[in-house]
Design a protein around this motif. Structure first.
Motif, PDB file in Angstrom:
ATOM      1  N   LYS A 156       0.823  -1.214   0.000  1.00 54.89           N
ATOM      2  CA  LYS A 156       0.000   0.000   0.000  1.00 54.89           C
ATOM      3  C   LYS A 156       0.852   1.257   0.000  1.00 54.89           C
ATOM      4  N   LYS A 157       2.080   1.139   0.527  1.00 58.51           N
ATOM      5  CA  LYS A 157       3.013   2.280   0.518  1.00 58.51           C
ATOM      6  C   LYS A 157       3.767   2.392  -0.818  1.00 58.51           C
ATOM      7  N   GLY A 158       3.494   1.442  -1.737  1.00 54.73           N
ATOM      8  CA  GLY A 158       4.165   1.487  -3.036  1.00 54.73           C
ATOM      9  C   GLY A 158       5.470   0.728  -3.075  1.00 54.73           C
ATOM     10  N   GLU A 159       5.673  -0.181  -2.102  1.00 53.54           N
ATOM     11  CA  GLU A 159       6.896  -0.976  -2.072  1.00 53.54           C
ATOM     12  C   GLU A 159       6.609  -2.399  -2.567  1.00 53.54           C
ATOM     13  N   LEU A 160       7.485  -2.903  -3.427  1.00 55.15           N
ATOM     14  CA  LEU A 160       7.382  -4.300  -3.820  1.00 55.15           C
ATOM     15  C   LEU A 160       8.017  -5.163  -2.738  1.00 55.15           C
TER      16      LEU A 160
END
Length: 552
Positions: A543-547
Motif C-alpha cells: 500500500k506504501k508502493g513498495e514491492l
C-alpha cells in the motif's frame, strides 16, 4: 549439411507475410494478417500471421512456427528441403559444410534466355512479326523477348554451355519421352516468365511457323506454378504499389503494349483462368483490380469466373470487355490511349458484371428460365456479405423484369452460427493480466529479474505453464505463439508500469491468502497468528508502493 550462418542469413531475408501469402490469401487485421487455417477445416479465420514477430499461429489447431516451418508443413518437406525451396524462391545460395554441395542454382534459364535474345536479332521473320504488332525495341529488351530455334540447336547449345540435360528437364525447357530428349520451344518467339522476385522460372512461346498451338507455356515445375504467378508482375509491382491498381489481361502482347502506353501496372495470367491461388499475390499492396478481357465467348467466360472469385474475396475493381474482336494491344497500336484510359478508370463493377452475365445466359421471357436465373443469382449473392446482398438484390430483381419481380421474392437465410468470437478460444479461461505479464516477459526479458523477485509461477491461477515457458524463452511453443500474435494482449512498456501492475496483483493475491488463512482451523493458533502478521506486513508495504520479495 547446410551451415548455420547460411541458414541465419536466409532467415534474415524471409518475410513471413510474403512466404505464407504466396500459398494462402491473407487479409490485414490490425498489425497482423488473418486467414482460414490451411492445416484444418474451419469456417472463420483463426490463423494469424505476425509480421513483427515473424511467426504464424492457429488458434484452432495450434499449428505455428516461422517461415521455414510453414513451408515444411504446407509442402510436406523436411527441414533441409524447405530451406532449399525458400533459397530458390529468394535467389539465395545456401552454403554447405560439404563443399561438393556448394553450387549455385542452375543458370540454364538465364543462359538460354540470353541465347534466345541473341537469336532474335538474326531471325527476320520473327522481327517482322514483332514490328507488325507495334512492339518497340526498348520493349524487346525490357521484356527479354527472344527466339527459340529447332530442337537440336537448343539441345546442342545446352550441352555446349556445360549444363546437364537433367537440369534443363527440371527447369521445364527440355522434355524427355520415349528415350529421347527434345526442346519444348521450337521455332517460337519466346517470352521469359519470372517469379515475383524476378528469377526466370519458365517461358511462353508464340509460333511464327504455323504450329497447331499458337501459344505454349513451360510445364509446371518445382519453380513454376502458373496458378500462382502472373506474367510481368516483377515489372508491374512497383507501379501497382504506388497507384494501388493492377490491370490483368489475357496475353503477353497485351501486357507489353500496355506498358509501352504507360500502363506499367499491367500483368497477364499464364494460359489459365484466374484461380484462388492467384489471390495471395493480388492481395499484396491491396490494389484495385481491373480485368481487361476479350469480348469473345472464352474471354467473357473467363471474366465471369474471375469476377465471382474477386467479388467473393472482397476485392475492389471491375471488368472491361473489348468488343469487335479488339484487345488492349490493338487499342494501343491504333493510338486509342485516351479511350483505353477512360475504360480502365470506369470498369463495370465485379458484382454488376456477374449479375448481368448471368442474366444474359437465360431467356427471361420464359417464366421458368426467369426463376432459374433468379435462383442462380441468389446463390451467387449469398456468397457476399449481408450488406452487399441487400444492396444488390434490388439490382437483380429490377433486371429480372422490372415490377414483375419483387425484391421480397429474393430470400437470403442468415447464418446464425457465424463465429465472431475473439482470437482466444471460448472454452478456456483467459486471464488478461497474467497474459499481459507473460507478453511483457517475452518482449522485455530485461524485466525478468524484477518479476521473479516478487512472484513465481505458483502465484498465477491460469497461465503458470505459459509463464514458465516464457522464462525459458520457448517461443516456438504454440501456447506462447498464441500470446505473441494476439493484438489484444499488450506488453507493459516500462518499469514504472510494471511496478504498478505488480503491486496491484500482489495486493489482491495476499488479501486472498489472508482470507484463506483466517478461515483455516486445522493449523495451530501460534502458526496462524504468525502467518497473518507476515501477510499483513506485506500488504502494508504494498500500500506504501513498495514491492515485497516473494518466498514460497
Amino acid at each position: 549439411m547446410i551451415t548455420q550462418d547460411s541458414i541465419d542469413t536466409l532467415k534474415s531475408r524471409l518475410d513471413i507475410v510474403d512466404v505464407v501469402g504466396s500459398y494462402i490469401e491473407l487479409k490485414k487485421a490490425g498489425a497482423n494478417f488473418k486467414a482460414p487455417c490451411p492445416f484444418h477445416d474451419e469456417n472463420s479465420p483463426s490463423f494469424v500471421v505476425s509480421p513483427a514477430k515473424g511467426i504464424y499461429h492457429c488458434f484452432g489447431c495450434g499449428a505455428g512456427g516461422d517461415s521455414i516451418k510453414f513451408v515444411m508443413e504446407y509442402e510436406k518437406l523436411n527441414y533441409p528441403e524447405a530451406l532449399e525451396k525458400l533459397a530458390d524462391s529468394y535467389n539465395f545460395t545456401l552454403t554447405h559444410t560439404d563443399n561438393k554441395h556448394n553450387k549455385p542454382r542452375s543458370q540454364v534459364m538465364d543462359k538460354l534466355n540470353e541465347w534466345y535474345q541473341n537469336l532474335l536479332t538474326t531471325k527476320q521473320e520473327a522481327l517482322e512479326y514483332i514490328k507488325e504488332r507495334g512492339i518497340y525495341e526498348s520493349s524487346i529488351e525490357k521484356f527479354g523477348i527472344g527466339y527459340a530455334p529447332d530442337s537440336n540447336s537448343t539441345l546442342n547449345y545446352i550441352n555446349s554451355q556445360g549444363f546437364l540435360l537433367s537440369e534443363a528437364i527440371d527447369m521445364g525447357v527440355v522434355g524427355y519421352d520415349g528415350g529421347r530428349s527434345f526442346a519444348r520451344f521450337i521455332e517460337r518467339i519466346t517470352f521469359p516468365i519470372h517469379s515475383a522476385n524476378g528469377s526466370i522460372v519458365g517461358f511462353g512461346g508464340r509460333t511464327i511457323t504455323g504450329h497447331q498451338a499458337k501459344y505454349v507455356n513451360s510445364p509446371e515445375t518445382a519453380y513454376y506454378n502458373k496458378s500462382r504467378l502472373l506474367y510481368a508482375y516483377h515489372h508491374a509491382k512497383q507501379t501497382l504499389y504506388k497507384t494501388k491498381e493492377i490491370i490483368i489481361t489475357e496475353g503477353y502482347l497485351d501486357v507489353i503494349m500496355l506498358h509501352q502506353a504507360g500502363f506499367t501496372n499491367a500483368v497477364a495470367t499464364l494460359g489459365t483462368a484466374l484461380t484462388p491461388q492467384h489471390l495471395p499475390l493480388l492481395r499484396k499492396g491491396e490494389p484495385r483490380v481491373v480485368m481487361a478481357y476479350d469480348g469473345d465467348s472464352a474471354g467473357r467466360a473467363a471474366a465471369l469466373k474471375a469476377s465471382k472469385l474477386l467479388s467473393v474475396g472482397g476485392f475492389r475493381g471491375g471488368v472491361i470487355i473489348f468488343s469487335d474482336g479488339e484487345d488492349p494491344a490493338d487499342m494501343v497500336q491504333k493510338g486509342a490511349i485516351d479511350e483505353l484510359a477512360t475504360m480502365i478508370r470506369k470498369p463495370k463493377p465485379f458484382i454488376e458484371f456477374v449479375l448481368e452475365e448471368l442474366l444474359s445466359l437465360y431467356d427471361l421471357r420464359d417464366p421458368k428460365a426467369k426463376e432459374e436465373c433468379m435462383q442462380e443469382g441468389v446463390a451467387y449473392l449469398k456468397t457476399l456479405s449481408p450488406i452487399l446482398q441487400e444492396e444488390y438484390k434490388t439490382f437483380l430483381a429490377s433486371r429480372l423484369g422490372g415490377l414483375g419481380v419483387s425484391p421480397s421474392l429474393l430470400k437470403f437465410s442468415q447464418d446464425t452460427n457465424q463465429n465472431n468470437s475473439p482470437l482466444m478460444q471460448k472454452n478456456t479461461h483467459k486471464d488478461m493480466w497474467e497474459l499481459t505479464l507473460i507478453k511483457t516477459i517475452l518482449e522485455h526479458p530485461e524485466f525478468i529479474d524484477q518479476i521473479l523477485d516478487v512472484l513465481d509461477a505458483s502465484l498465477l491461477q491460469f497461465h503458470s505453464r505459459e509463464f514458465v515457458l516464457a522464462l525459458q524463452g520457448r517461443v516456438d511453443e504454440p501456447a506462447l505463439m498464441a500470446i505473441i500474435v494476439d493484438d489484444k494482449i499488450q506488453a507493459l512498456k516500462d518499469e514504472d508500469a510494471l511496478k504498478n501492475e505488480l503491486i496491484a496483483f500482489l495486493s489482491k493475491y495476499y488479501e486472498r491468502e489472508l482470507r484463506t488463512i483466517n478461515n483455516q482451523s486445522s493449523i495451530p493458533f501460534e502458526k496462524k497468528a504468525f502467518n497473518i502478521r507476515k501477510i499483513r506486513d506485506k500488504i502494508a508495504k504494498l500500500k506504501k508502493g513498495e514491492l515485497v520479495a516473494f518466498k514460497s
